[in-house]
Write an enzyme that holds these catalytic residues in place. Structure first.
Site, PDB file in Angstrom:
ATOM      1  N   ASP A   1       0.853  -1.201   0.000  1.00 49.83           N
ATOM      2  CA  ASP A   1       0.000   0.000   0.000  1.00 49.83           C
ATOM      3  C   ASP A   1       0.885   1.246   0.000  1.00 49.83           C
ATOM      4  O   ASP A   1       0.553   2.269   0.603  1.00 49.83           O
ATOM      5  CB  ASP A   1      -0.952  -0.005   1.201  1.00 49.83           C
TER       6      ASP A   1
ATOM      7  N   LEU B   1      -4.064   7.405   8.809  1.00 50.09           N
ATOM      8  CA  LEU B   1      -3.049   6.745   7.996  1.00 50.09           C
ATOM      9  C   LEU B   1      -3.394   6.882   6.518  1.00 50.09           C
ATOM     10  O   LEU B   1      -4.553   6.733   6.107  1.00 50.09           O
ATOM     11  CB  LEU B   1      -2.938   5.270   8.366  1.00 50.09           C
TER      12      LEU B   1
END
Length: 382
Positions: free
Chosen positions: A275, A309
């Site tokens: 990611d 995040l």
């Protein structure tokens, strides 16, 4: 033709220590234990002594947004440069992940991915295809995704994106509780697209219905989804119950090492992903993801102001090393999570994802501390 020898070879059947791998015309021609020998005990082929290092299958990343200072949505050149950055860290096959954006922007970015797939110097190239992380996601669990561009699942919109991608969409993340989600999931499955459940506030039953409709993956399990609860297990409980493949971002921030161990109890379930955003390998500072300001401090990427995040700065070599060192997984289980399982998810088990005769020679060499030394893709050292 060459033989890589004097190394600890991580194969589907265990670690060969010492072991050797013969590479011929870009594929694995033979694998053995001990030292390669020809007649009279002497090697008959060119032998490269890897001096006690580890030899693992090349990594397969299902989820990457950028790296090396390059955002895959910035330009075709940035997309290619981000892919090259991760290749240098052992990722020999990758999806290119696109965040939520207006449909016309997504269509343009999908055409860039299609160009990388179609114009690869060899067939079945390093870029396998695109991963659409949006726009059919939950507002309640959007994380760093730009909320103003989120849409309810729409069959016509999905069909338009499929056309723009020229058949190169390989994965899409969907929130199954949204109206129209099951129809889009069915269309995606019919189009040969892997459906992942993620960015979702779905209940257990809603998620289970998505798996019954053909979804086979979860996008970064535990992150950006309704949490596990003993009376309403939600998407986490449904995923673990259904034994589908589960992405985990193993950067020491997104999930605790015990979560890695828990999911890996079924070795076919765990899929390590990065990611990664453009900040991977580029240091702390200010970045942008999907038009939203991101601040990276101590390697953690978070939305400026909220602290949510926003992807990671992870690379696949670090994800594997953490799986062994921090989570305590056997290296062969970590290799399955970093290569074999994601290759299977994409339907590439007959091409890559393991050190086995007949597969492409996608290999990574790691030193005794599990730090990357060299990368080979289809028999060619990077």
């Amino acid at each position: 033709m060459t033989v890589l020898a004097g190394c600890r070879v991580v194969t589907p059947g265990g670690v060969l220590d010492p072991g050797w791998v013969e590479v011929h015309e870009g594929r694995i021609a033979a694998v053995g234990v001990g030292m390669p020998a020809g007649r009279n005990g002497r090697a008959e082929k060119a032998v490269t002594d890897l001096d006690g290092t580890w030899l693992l299958p090349g990594f397969v990343d299902l989820h990457v947004h950028g790296g090396g200072g390059h955002d895959v949505t910035a330009s075709p050149g940035d997309m290619a440069a981000a892919v090259a950055f991760h290749r240098a860290h052992g990722t020999t096959r990758t999806l290119v992940s696109l965040v939520t954006a207006p449909l016309d922007m997504l269509a343009e970015q999908l055409s860039w991915v299609a160009d990388l797939v179609e114009h690869a110097p060899r067939p079945d190239g390093h870029v396998v295809g695109a991963h659409l992380e949006g726009p059919f996601l939950s507002h309640a669990r959007c994380g760093a995704q730009p909320p103003q561009h989120l849409l309810d699942p729409d069959r016509a919109a999905f069909a338009g994106l499929v056309r723009a991608a020229r058949g190169t969409i390989r994965c899409i993340t969907v929130a199954p509780e949204l109206p129209g989600a099951l129809d889009v999931i069915a269309d995606a499955v019919d189009a040969g697209v892997v459906v992942a459940i993620g960015h979702t506030d779905a209940t257990y039953d809603q998620t289970a219905a998505a798996f019954a409709a053909g979804a086979t993956l979860t996008t970064h399990l535990f992150n950006c989804m309704r949490p596990l609860h003993h009376r309403e297990p939600g998407p986490v409980g449904a995923a673990l119950d259904a034994a589908v493949a589960c992405e985990l971002i193993n950067d020491g921030v997104h999930v605790h090492p015990s979560i890695i161990r828990m999911v890996a109890r079924d070795p076919r379930r765990l899929v390590l992903v990065t990611d990664a955003i453009d900040a991977a390998g580029a240091g702390d500072g200010a970045y942008v993801l999907g038009g939203r300001a991101v601040r990276v401090h101590d390697g953690q990427a978070r939305l400026a102001g909220s602290g949510v995040l926003a992807g990671s700065t992870l690379t696949m070599d670090e994800a594997l090393r953490r799986a062994v060192v921090d989570a305590g997984l056997p290296i062969e289980v970590a290799a399955v999570a970093a290569a074999t399982n994601p290759a299977r998810v994409l339907g590439l088990s007959g091409r890559c994802g393991a050190i086995a005769v007949g597969l492409d020679a996608d290999l990574v060499v790691l030193d005794v501390d599990l730090c990357l030394v060299r990368v080979m893709a289809r028999g060619v050292w990077s």
